[in-house]
Design an enzyme around this catalytic site. Structure first.
Site, PDB file in Angstrom:
ATOM      1  N   GLU A   1      -8.534   9.848  11.639  1.00 57.12           N
ATOM      2  CA  GLU A   1      -7.734  10.630  12.143  1.00 57.12           C
ATOM      3  C   GLU A   1      -6.851  11.347  11.930  1.00 57.12           C
ATOM      4  O   GLU A   1      -6.578  12.305  11.879  1.00 57.12           O
ATOM      5  CB  GLU A   1      -7.708   9.637  14.015  1.00 57.12           C
TER       6      GLU A   1
ATOM      7  N   GLY B   1     -13.933   8.459  17.314  1.00 56.06           N
ATOM      8  CA  GLY B   1     -14.386   8.174  18.575  1.00 56.06           C
ATOM      9  C   GLY B   1     -15.359   7.450  18.550  1.00 56.06           C
ATOM     10  O   GLY B   1     -15.916   6.318  19.455  1.00 56.06           O
TER      11      GLY B   1
ATOM     12  N   ALA C   1     -15.190  11.976  18.309  1.00 62.18           N
ATOM     13  CA  ALA C   1     -14.927  12.781  19.107  1.00 62.18           C
ATOM     14  C   ALA C   1     -15.547  14.449  18.820  1.00 62.18           C
ATOM     15  O   ALA C   1     -15.170  14.680  17.650  1.00 62.18           O
ATOM     16  CB  ALA C   1     -13.164  12.982  19.429  1.00 62.18           C
TER      17      ALA C   1
ATOM     18  N   GLU D   1     -15.034   3.600  18.372  1.00 61.36           N
ATOM     19  CA  GLU D   1     -13.860   3.243  19.441  1.00 61.36           C
ATOM     20  C   GLU D   1     -14.535   2.674  20.329  1.00 61.36           C
ATOM     21  O   GLU D   1     -14.295   1.822  20.538  1.00 61.36           O
ATOM     22  CB  GLU D   1     -12.863   4.082  19.411  1.00 61.36           C
TER      23      GLU D   1
HETATM   24  N1  CO8 Z   1     -17.171  16.998  16.102  1.00 60.87           N
HETATM   25  C1  CO8 Z   1     -17.909  18.208  16.488  1.00 60.87           C
HETATM   26  N2  CO8 Z   1     -18.517  18.176  15.053  1.00 60.87           N
HETATM   27  C2  CO8 Z   1     -19.835  17.430  14.246  1.00 60.87           C
HETATM   28  C3  CO8 Z   1     -18.671  16.506  14.345  1.00 60.87           C
HETATM   29  C4  CO8 Z   1     -17.151  15.887  15.368  1.00 60.87           C
HETATM   30  N3  CO8 Z   1     -16.723  15.083  15.584  1.00 60.87           N
HETATM   31  N4  CO8 Z   1     -19.236  15.122  13.734  1.00 60.87           N
HETATM   32  C5  CO8 Z   1     -20.453  16.374  13.220  1.00 60.87           C
HETATM   33  N5  CO8 Z   1     -20.133  17.176  14.085  1.00 60.87           N
HETATM   34  C6  CO8 Z   1     -21.645  18.734  13.638  1.00 60.87           C
HETATM   35  C7  CO8 Z   1     -20.999  19.259  12.441  1.00 60.87           C
HETATM   36  O1  CO8 Z   1     -20.146  20.327  12.715  1.00 60.87           O
HETATM   37  C8  CO8 Z   1     -22.146  19.847  12.263  1.00 60.87           C
HETATM   38  O2  CO8 Z   1     -22.795  20.515  12.936  1.00 60.87           O
HETATM   39  P1  CO8 Z   1     -22.908  22.345  12.586  1.00 60.87           P
HETATM   40  O3  CO8 Z   1     -23.826  21.979  12.023  1.00 60.87           O
HETATM   41  O4  CO8 Z   1     -23.360  23.366  13.560  1.00 60.87           O
HETATM   42  O5  CO8 Z   1     -22.616  22.422  11.358  1.00 60.87           O
HETATM   43  C9  CO8 Z   1     -23.055  19.075  12.618  1.00 60.87           C
HETATM   44  O6  CO8 Z   1     -22.162  17.683  13.501  1.00 60.87           O
HETATM   45  C10 CO8 Z   1     -23.947  17.870  11.075  1.00 60.87           C
HETATM   46  O7  CO8 Z   1     -22.543  17.288  10.663  1.00 60.87           O
HETATM   47  P2  CO8 Z   1     -22.483  17.503   8.956  1.00 60.87           P
HETATM   48  O8  CO8 Z   1     -23.822  18.874   8.887  1.00 60.87           O
HETATM   49  O9  CO8 Z   1     -21.030  17.618   8.674  1.00 60.87           O
HETATM   50  O10 CO8 Z   1     -23.050  16.419   8.755  1.00 60.87           O
HETATM   51  P3  CO8 Z   1     -22.909  15.412   6.837  1.00 60.87           P
HETATM   52  O11 CO8 Z   1     -24.082  14.774   7.344  1.00 60.87           O
HETATM   53  O12 CO8 Z   1     -23.326  16.886   6.300  1.00 60.87           O
HETATM   54  O13 CO8 Z   1     -21.364  14.853   7.620  1.00 60.87           O
HETATM   55  C11 CO8 Z   1     -20.151  13.209   8.641  1.00 60.87           C
HETATM   56  C12 CO8 Z   1     -21.778  13.712   8.091  1.00 60.87           C
HETATM   57  C13 CO8 Z   1     -19.446  12.751   7.397  1.00 60.87           C
HETATM   58  C14 CO8 Z   1     -19.994  12.506   9.383  1.00 60.87           C
HETATM   59  C15 CO8 Z   1     -19.212  14.585   8.864  1.00 60.87           C
HETATM   60  O14 CO8 Z   1     -20.452  15.314   9.779  1.00 60.87           O
HETATM   61  C16 CO8 Z   1     -18.537  14.133   9.876  1.00 60.87           C
HETATM   62  O15 CO8 Z   1     -17.154  13.508   8.364  1.00 60.87           O
HETATM   63  N6  CO8 Z   1     -17.705  14.578  10.656  1.00 60.87           N
HETATM   64  C17 CO8 Z   1     -16.500  13.882  11.241  1.00 60.87           C
HETATM   65  C18 CO8 Z   1     -16.365  12.901  11.222  1.00 60.87           C
HETATM   66  C19 CO8 Z   1     -14.941  12.407  12.342  1.00 60.87           C
HETATM   67  O16 CO8 Z   1     -13.761  12.944  11.511  1.00 60.87           O
HETATM   68  N7  CO8 Z   1     -14.350  12.201  13.118  1.00 60.87           N
HETATM   69  C20 CO8 Z   1     -13.715  11.623  13.851  1.00 60.87           C
HETATM   70  C21 CO8 Z   1     -13.401  12.795  15.009  1.00 60.87           C
HETATM   71  S1  CO8 Z   1     -11.220  12.775  15.463  1.00 60.87           S
HETATM   72  C22 CO8 Z   1     -12.304  11.157  16.692  1.00 60.87           C
HETATM   73  O17 CO8 Z   1     -13.378  10.554  17.135  1.00 60.87           O
HETATM   74  C23 CO8 Z   1     -10.702  11.222  17.271  1.00 60.87           C
HETATM   75  C24 CO8 Z   1     -10.649  10.413  18.932  1.00 60.87           C
HETATM   76  C25 CO8 Z   1      -9.859   9.974  19.509  1.00 60.87           C
HETATM   77  C26 CO8 Z   1      -9.521  10.964  20.454  1.00 60.87           C
HETATM   78  C27 CO8 Z   1      -8.511  11.234  21.296  1.00 60.87           C
HETATM   79  C28 CO8 Z   1      -8.496  12.518  22.319  1.00 60.87           C
HETATM   80  C29 CO8 Z   1      -7.163  12.955  22.129  1.00 60.87           C
END
Ligand code: CO8
Length: 261
Positions: free
Chosen positions: A138, A115, A70, A118
């Site tokens: 999460e 997400g 998400a 999921e």
């Molecule tokens: N949300 C928003 N932006 C994201 C996300 C995300 N989940 N994942 C990556 N991005 C963005 C980064 O912020 C970055 O943007 P910018 O260039 O503008 O800074 C761009 O994508 C590229 O990402 P990275 O530079 O971080 O790329 P890396 O190769 O260094 O890292 C990763 C890749 C390891 C995947 C890293 O991006 C990461 O950890 N992302 C987040 C993963 C995460 O925690 N996902 C779970 C989110 S919570 C969730 O999904 C809850 C679901 C249930 C919701 C229920 C609703 C109430």
């Protein structure tokens, strides 16, 4: 149905009725913001209503991510009311894929986190590229999986390992996902789409109504009325032309010509 115009999705339908649906926000690793969620919802409705679409392959744009979760920027502003509402909304959108009545194969081509994992789990089968990474991070954000992960992961890999993955927020790579039964196959990035299409064509050789009812029956496998559901659906199929055709073709030693009714 003509391919739609979406801000965050790409939809292509080939001559075999295979819809390739791509979440298309590669600069944000295809994170699910509210636009993606809305567009997924409307696409599910379109696909359900279009008789020309027989099967869906769902993937993410680029080679780095299927869906990295998400959109954390949007999550950051949630409170108890809006959080519960969003969780329910996402659950409904994902259930739209699970209950589409047409097979949905996730082509997991990189990170499938939160997400994203999921969403992949709501699909009926998962083909992974060898760089795929699954995880439910999460708890590290002070949350729990909210788009069905706490329910579908234990059903797919068992409660003990699901508990470990959810409580540690740990990640599993494609090979381990395969041994856990989380994915149906692992292939190179170059091969994976072809392999997903091969799986699709094996499914599409069978009676479409039977495939639809089989999905419904398997989806009922963790419900108390699962056996009753199976018998009822079996009975329904016995009234279809496809059942007569399938059994007659076997007896006549020829290939069946299913009409989907
Ligand atoms: N949300 C928003 N932006 C994201 C996300 C995300 N989940 N994942 C990556 N991005 C963005 C980064 O912020 C970055 O943007 P910018 O260039 O503008 O800074 C761009 O994508 C590229 O990402 P990275 O530079 O971080 O790329 P890396 O190769 O260094 O890292 C990763 C890749 C390891 C995947 C890293 O991006 C990461 O950890 N992302 C987040 C993963 C995460 O925690 N996902 C779970 C989110 S919570 C969730 O999904 C809850 C679901 C249930 C919701 C229920 C609703 C109430």
């Amino acid at each position: 149905m003509t391919p739609g115009h979406y801000e965050t999705l790409l939809l292509d339908i080939d001559q075999d009725g295979i819809a390739l649906l791509t979440v298309n926000r590669p600069d944000k690793l295809n994170a699910l913001n509210s636009t993606v969620l809305s567009e997924l919802e409307s696409t599910v409705t379109r696909i359900r209503e279009d008789d020309d679409v027989k099967l869906v392959i769902l993937t993410g744009a680029g080679e780095k991510a299927f869906v990295a979760g998400a959109d954390i920027k949007e999550l950051n502003t949630l409170n108890s009311e809006s959080g519960e509402e969003l969780s329910r909304r996402g659950q409904e959108v994902f259930a739209g894929f699970e209950n589409l009545g047409k097979p949905v194969i996730a082509l997991v081509n990189g990170y499938a986190l939160g997400g994203g994992a999921e969403l992949a789990m709501a699909c009926h089968m998962r083909i992974a590229t060898d760089n795929a990474v699954f995880g439910l991070p999460e708890v590290g954000l002070g949350l729990i999986p909210g788009y069905g992960g706490t329910q579908r992961l234990p059903a797919l890999i068992g409660k003990s390992k699901a508990m470990e993955l959810i409580l540690t927020g740990g990640q599993v790579k494609a090979g381990e996902a395969m041994s856990l039964g989380l994915v149906n196959g692992v292939y190179s990035t170059e091969q994976a789409l072809d392999e997903a299409k091969k799986l699709a064509s094996k499914i599409l050789k069978n009676g479409p109504v039977a495939v639809e009812k089989a999905i419904e029956a398997v989806n009922s496998s963790d419900r108390p009325d699962g056996f009753e559901k199976e018998a009822a659906l079996f009975g329904e199929l016995c009234d279809t032309e496809d059942f007569k055709e399938g059994t007659s073709a076997f007896l006549d030693k020829r290939k069946p010509d299913f009409k989907g009714r």
